[in-house]
Design a protein around this motif. Structure first.
Motif, mmCIF file in Angstrom:
data_model
loop_
_atom_site.group_PDB
_atom_site.id
_atom_site.type_symbol
_atom_site.label_atom_id
_atom_site.label_comp_id
_atom_site.label_asym_id
_atom_site.label_seq_id
_atom_site.Cartn_x
_atom_site.Cartn_y
_atom_site.Cartn_z
ATOM 1 N N SER A 92 49.294 42.029 44.796
ATOM 2 C CA SER A 92 49.144 41.424 43.476
ATOM 3 C C SER A 92 48.218 40.216 43.536
ATOM 4 O O SER A 92 47.333 40.047 42.677
ATOM 5 C CB SER A 92 50.524 41.007 42.949
ATOM 6 O OG SER A 92 50.414 40.349 41.711
ATOM 7 N N ASP A 93 48.393 39.389 44.574
ATOM 8 C CA ASP A 93 47.549 38.195 44.699
ATOM 9 C C ASP A 93 46.106 38.551 45.032
ATOM 10 O O ASP A 93 45.168 37.929 44.516
ATOM 11 C CB ASP A 93 48.117 37.268 45.774
ATOM 12 C CG ASP A 93 49.296 36.453 45.265
ATOM 13 O OD1 ASP A 93 49.554 36.525 44.054
ATOM 14 O OD2 ASP A 93 49.947 35.766 46.058
ATOM 15 N N TYR A 95 44.513 41.425 44.296
ATOM 16 C CA TYR A 95 43.903 41.987 43.087
ATOM 17 C C TYR A 95 43.617 40.896 42.056
ATOM 18 O O TYR A 95 42.614 40.942 41.338
ATOM 19 C CB TYR A 95 44.824 43.043 42.479
ATOM 20 C CG TYR A 95 44.687 44.429 43.066
ATOM 21 C CD1 TYR A 95 43.524 44.821 43.726
ATOM 22 C CD2 TYR A 95 45.716 45.360 42.954
ATOM 23 C CE1 TYR A 95 43.392 46.090 44.263
ATOM 24 C CE2 TYR A 95 45.598 46.643 43.488
ATOM 25 C CZ TYR A 95 44.436 46.995 44.137
ATOM 26 O OH TYR A 95 44.308 48.253 44.666
ATOM 27 N N ARG A 96 44.503 39.908 41.988
ATOM 28 C CA ARG A 96 44.306 38.826 41.026
ATOM 29 C C ARG A 96 43.045 38.033 41.365
ATOM 30 O O ARG A 96 42.323 37.573 40.473
ATOM 31 C CB ARG A 96 45.528 37.905 41.025
ATOM 32 C CG ARG A 96 45.507 36.859 39.904
ATOM 33 C CD ARG A 96 46.760 35.995 39.910
ATOM 34 N NE ARG A 96 47.925 36.772 39.521
ATOM 35 C CZ ARG A 96 48.941 37.048 40.322
ATOM 36 N NH1 ARG A 96 48.935 36.629 41.573
ATOM 37 N NH2 ARG A 96 49.972 37.734 39.888
ATOM 38 N N GLU A 97 42.790 37.862 42.660
ATOM 39 C CA GLU A 97 41.579 37.155 43.074
ATOM 40 C C GLU A 97 40.323 38.011 42.870
ATOM 41 O O GLU A 97 39.252 37.495 42.585
ATOM 42 C CB GLU A 97 41.689 36.737 44.546
ATOM 43 C CG GLU A 97 42.702 35.627 44.780
ATOM 44 C CD GLU A 97 42.665 35.113 46.209
ATOM 45 O OE1 GLU A 97 41.794 35.547 46.985
ATOM 46 O OE2 GLU A 97 43.513 34.258 46.542
ATOM 47 N N SER A 100 39.478 39.021 37.574
ATOM 48 C CA SER A 100 39.940 37.934 36.708
ATOM 49 C C SER A 100 40.671 38.488 35.493
ATOM 50 O O SER A 100 40.560 39.675 35.158
ATOM 51 C CB SER A 100 38.749 37.083 36.249
ATOM 52 O OG SER A 100 37.909 37.847 35.389
ATOM 53 N N ASN A 101 41.366 37.616 34.812
ATOM 54 C CA ASN A 101 42.107 38.019 33.620
ATOM 55 C C ASN A 101 41.173 38.525 32.530
ATOM 56 O O ASN A 101 41.519 39.433 31.765
ATOM 57 C CB ASN A 101 42.928 36.829 33.113
ATOM 58 C CG ASN A 101 43.979 37.263 32.098
ATOM 59 O OD1 ASN A 101 44.736 38.195 32.342
ATOM 60 N ND2 ASN A 101 44.010 36.586 30.958
ATOM 61 N N ASP A 102 39.985 37.967 32.458
ATOM 62 C CA ASP A 102 39.014 38.405 31.448
ATOM 63 C C ASP A 102 38.642 39.869 31.644
ATOM 64 O O ASP A 102 38.498 40.629 30.674
ATOM 65 C CB ASP A 102 37.742 37.549 31.533
ATOM 66 C CG ASP A 102 37.988 36.116 31.100
ATOM 67 O OD1 ASP A 102 38.986 35.879 30.396
ATOM 68 O OD2 ASP A 102 37.185 35.240 31.480
ATOM 69 N N LEU A 104 40.439 42.192 32.827
ATOM 70 C CA LEU A 104 41.552 43.065 32.464
ATOM 71 C C LEU A 104 41.612 43.363 30.972
ATOM 72 O O LEU A 104 42.261 44.327 30.559
ATOM 73 C CB LEU A 104 42.883 42.437 32.910
ATOM 74 C CG LEU A 104 43.029 42.142 34.399
ATOM 75 C CD1 LEU A 104 44.429 41.598 34.686
ATOM 76 C CD2 LEU A 104 42.794 43.401 35.224
ATOM 77 N N HIS A 105 40.950 42.537 30.181
ATOM 78 C CA HIS A 105 40.989 42.730 28.727
ATOM 79 C C HIS A 105 39.823 43.583 28.222
ATOM 80 O O HIS A 105 39.685 43.784 27.016
ATOM 81 C CB HIS A 105 40.991 41.375 28.009
ATOM 82 C CG HIS A 105 42.295 40.642 28.155
ATOM 83 N ND1 HIS A 105 43.420 40.983 27.436
ATOM 84 C CD2 HIS A 105 42.659 39.622 28.959
ATOM 85 C CE1 HIS A 105 44.418 40.186 27.765
ATOM 86 N NE2 HIS A 105 43.980 39.353 28.699
ATOM 87 N N ARG A 106 39.029 44.086 29.114
ATOM 88 C CA ARG A 106 37.959 44.987 28.687
ATOM 89 C C ARG A 106 38.539 46.302 28.170
ATOM 90 O O ARG A 106 39.600 46.747 28.627
ATOM 91 C CB ARG A 106 37.021 45.288 29.853
ATOM 92 C CG ARG A 106 36.199 44.099 30.326
ATOM 93 C CD ARG A 106 35.320 44.508 31.499
ATOM 94 N NE ARG A 106 34.554 43.392 32.021
ATOM 95 C CZ ARG A 106 33.792 43.470 33.101
ATOM 96 N NH1 ARG A 106 33.689 44.620 33.762
ATOM 97 N NH2 ARG A 106 33.129 42.409 33.520
#
Length: 323
Positions: A92-93, A95-97, A100-102, A104-106
């Motif tokens: 999880s960490d 993939y998070r690196e 980015s959260n941006d 994921l919103h695509r």
């Protein structure tokens, strides 16, 4: 007060395995051994090992992306059935690196590297014989036929003559060093610092990981002492837990023994009471009334006593009552 503790907190220290596989060349060597491949271009390999961490080791040992595969490695010297959940945290960490959260919103689907999880076990405690797969779903409180979340960890025992050691020079060299140091501390009873220094010297004389030991000699000694002390703490805690468990078991056994003794004593008292009344030819209803007992409760004893007449052997009566 909390701020002060944070400032003096002991930071996570890499172990010798982590140090060895900081190098891309060595990671590639291990990857090729696992995959049966022969990649040579280290520039294709993207290291994704987590950099954080604290005293309670929240940091993975080594991870990297190559050819759209994400490999995560852990070395364990103690049995750990919780590796699937630990790897889930690490994944999880990572993939998070990587995303980015941006991102994921695509609206369009992003593509992520396929993860693989491997634990190299070299502890002395009996756990995995050769190679085994442990799963996140094994940890679920309730069994699930088709879990929506699954994570599989390949656990490889690298003690003795593990097959992978013949395929991976760096891993074979690492285990040669580990076994030499173990022998010197556990068999020859040498101080851990002396044992590690001698193990390093012998490995270099045998042309094993020469550049690695030459470059990191002091650091290897430092982290080996740290690992040795940490292992002693774990063993002490485990021994204490076993002793507490044994003491609790003895206590429970004594309590059960006392309870059983009291119960048998009460039954023997009733046998003697009923035996005296049967000898006077009293009936079951009369005996129950005089003893202020329910007929159904004392009938098994009454029947056993009557069956033992005229000798009224107490051992025979007890046998009939399965005492």
């Amino acid at each position: 007060m909390a701020e002060k503790r944070d400032n003096v907190a002991v930071k996570y220290k890499d172990n010798v395995f982590c140090m060895l596989y900081r190098e891309k060349e060595n990671l590639l060597d291990l990857y090729n051994a696992l995959r049966g491949s022969n990649y040579t271009n280290v520039d294709d390999l993207q290291v994704t090992t987590l950099n954080g961490g604290s005293y309670m080791k929240y940091k993975n040992d080594a991870s990297f992306v190559l050819n759209m595969s994400l490999y995560m490695f852990e070395q364990q010297s103690s049995k750990n059935e919780n590796m699937p959940l630990r790897f889930l945290h690490y994944l999880s960490d990572v993939y998070r690196e990587m995303f980015s959260n941006d991102v994921l919103h695509r609206r369009s689907m992003i593509k992520i590297p396929v993860p693989y999880f491997v634990t190299f076990y070299n502890g002395l405690e009996k756990w995995i014989e050769e190679e085994e797969e442990i799963k996140l779903s094994d940890m679920y409180e309730m069994p699930v036929d088709n879990p929506q979340l699954e994570l599989k960890v390949q656990v490889i025992n690298i003690n003795k003559d593990a097959d992978i050691l013949s395929k991976c020079e760096t891993l074979r060299g690492y285990m040669t060093f580990v076994n030499k140091a173990r022998c010197k501390t556990q068999v020859e009873k040498k101080d851990v610092k002396q044992a590690v220094l001698e193990a390093i010297d012998e490995c270099m004389e045998e042309n094993i990981l020469v550049d690695f030991f030459k470059e990191h000699r002091e650091e290897i000694v430092e982290v080996s002492i740290y690992d040795y002390e940490e292992e002693k703490v774990r063993k002490t805690l485990a021994d204490e837990a076993r002793e507490e468990g044994l003491a609790e078991g003895i206590k429970e056994g004594i309590e059960k023994g006392i309870e059983k003794g009291i119960e048998e004593g009460e039954i023997l008292t009733k046998i003697n009471q009923i035996m005296k009344k049967v000898r006077k030819s009293k009936s079951l209803p009369t005996i129950a009334s005089e003893l202020e007992e329910e007929e159904a409760d004392i009938k098994p004893i009454y029947d056993a006593v009557v069956a033992s007449a005229p000798d009224y052997n107490i051992e025979e009566i007890k046998a009939k009552l399965n005492m």
